[in-house]
Design an enzyme around this catalytic site. Structure first.
Site, short mmCIF file in Angstrom:
data_model
loop_
_atom_site.label_atom_id
_atom_site.label_comp_id
_atom_site.label_asym_id
_atom_site.label_seq_id
_atom_site.Cartn_x
_atom_site.Cartn_y
_atom_site.Cartn_z
N SER A 156 21.68 1.18 -34.42
CA SER A 156 22.67 0.85 -35.45
C SER A 156 22.11 1.21 -36.82
O SER A 156 22.72 0.95 -37.85
CB SER A 156 23.00 -0.63 -35.39
OG SER A 156 21.82 -1.39 -35.57
N CYS A 175 -17.45 -2.80 -23.52
CA CYS A 175 -18.16 -3.71 -24.44
C CYS A 175 -17.63 -5.14 -24.42
O CYS A 175 -18.18 -6.02 -25.07
CB CYS A 175 -18.13 -3.15 -25.87
SG CYS A 175 -16.57 -3.42 -26.71
N HIS A 232 6.91 3.85 -33.68
CA HIS A 232 6.36 2.50 -33.48
C HIS A 232 5.24 2.46 -32.45
O HIS A 232 4.90 1.39 -31.96
CB HIS A 232 7.50 1.54 -33.10
CG HIS A 232 8.51 1.36 -34.19
ND1 HIS A 232 9.77 0.84 -33.99
CD2 HIS A 232 8.46 1.67 -35.51
CE1 HIS A 232 10.44 0.82 -35.13
NE2 HIS A 232 9.68 1.33 -36.07
N ALA A 289 16.65 1.73 -29.70
CA ALA A 289 16.52 0.91 -28.50
C ALA A 289 17.57 1.22 -27.42
O ALA A 289 17.28 1.15 -26.23
CB ALA A 289 16.60 -0.57 -28.87
N ASN A 334 26.57 5.83 -30.67
CA ASN A 334 26.12 4.45 -30.47
C ASN A 334 27.30 3.63 -29.99
O ASN A 334 28.44 3.89 -30.37
CB ASN A 334 25.57 3.88 -31.79
CG ASN A 334 24.75 2.63 -31.58
OD1 ASN A 334 23.87 2.60 -30.71
ND2 ASN A 334 25.02 1.60 -32.35
ZN ZN Z 1 -15.03 -1.74 -26.28
#
Ligand code: ZN
Length: 253
Positions: free
Chosen positions: A204, A165, A131, A24, A226
């Site tokens: 960290s 949709c 992520h 981060a 860091n």
């Molecule tokens: Zn869709």
């Protein structure tokens, strides 16, 4: 030149396969809010901690509340693909230096816990986003993909809907209770295992399973950059307690 910067410069000079693992802190230096932080205002506004709101079960049961948080703390103004002007969140010196390292053939890959796409914006090509990314979103009914700009444009709808949709759109970000994408994980592991220099920055190393990835490193030097202490300071060859952007900016490629 600072002794530690000089050491890092030596490591970079002799390395041929650098891998950067970032958290981060790399993004907060660009002004991206840290969505895990809870301040006083946070508690007035949200009844749940961020780990709960950003969980799979919460997303399923309260998608509107999830998106309220998502729009305010994660897909913030200035971060979308069309962002321009003063609010635009731009790559910082760390992102830029890493992109330069890759262009000059020194860096194998960037492995990141961030979902803002700033490494790609800086020009990096091989980026393993553990992520996921706010720039990829998909319809849960038909699978159609949408960029972050589309999702931003539909902020007023509460939960963004598919234009094909009408299904609900889910960001391609890994929520709590969800597993990491297998292919991304494998690519990250392969790169780290192949690296001769691993630079870890802006984390960290407290977030698992991502943090466990560095155990695959078999190379020569491990460097931690860091602002505060990390859980692996003892095993690193070099620890620099400073801003990742300021440190990497001083390195010549
Ligand atoms: Zn869709």
């Amino acid at each position: 030149m600072d002794e530690k910067i000089q050491k890092l410069q030596e490591y970079v000079d002799e390395a041929e396969k650098i891998v950067f693992f970032g958290g981060a802190g790399v993004s907060t230096e660009s002004g991206v809010p840290d969505f895990r932080s809870e301040d006083g205002l946070y508690h007035q506004k949200y009844k749940y901690p961020p780990e709960v709101i950003l969980s799979h079960s919460f997303y399923r049961s309260k998608p509107k509340d999830f998106y309220d948080f998502y729009y305010e703390k994660i897909l913030v103004d200035g971060i979308g693909p069309d962002a321009t002007g003063e609010d635009e969140i731009k790559p910082n010196k760390a992102h830029l230096k890493l992109a330069e390292m890759e262009q000059k053939g020194k860096l194998l890959a960037v492995v990141t816990q961030n979902i803002d796409g700033l490494h790609q914006k800086a020009g990096s090509k091989r980026v393993y986003e553990l992520h996921g990314s706010i720039h990829r979103n998909y319809c849960e009914s038909c699978g159609k993909f949408f960029d972050g700009g589309y999702v931003l444009k539909h902020k007023a709808d509460g939960v963004p809907k598919c234009d094909a949709c009408g299904g609900e759109i889910k960001p391609d970000v890994v929520l709590y209770e969800e597993g990491l994408d297998q292919k991304t994980l494998e690519g990250a592991v392969r790169s780290i295992a192949e690296a001769d220099l691993l630079i870890i920055g802006g984390t960290s190393l407290a977030v698992y399973p991502a943090a466990g990835l560095i155990d695959y490193f078999r190379g020569k030097h491990l460097v931690l950059i860091n602002k505060s202490k990390t859980e692996r300071d003892q095993v690193a060859d070099l620890v620099i307690s400073d801003s990742i952007g300021e440190v990497l900016d001083q390195i010549h490629i």
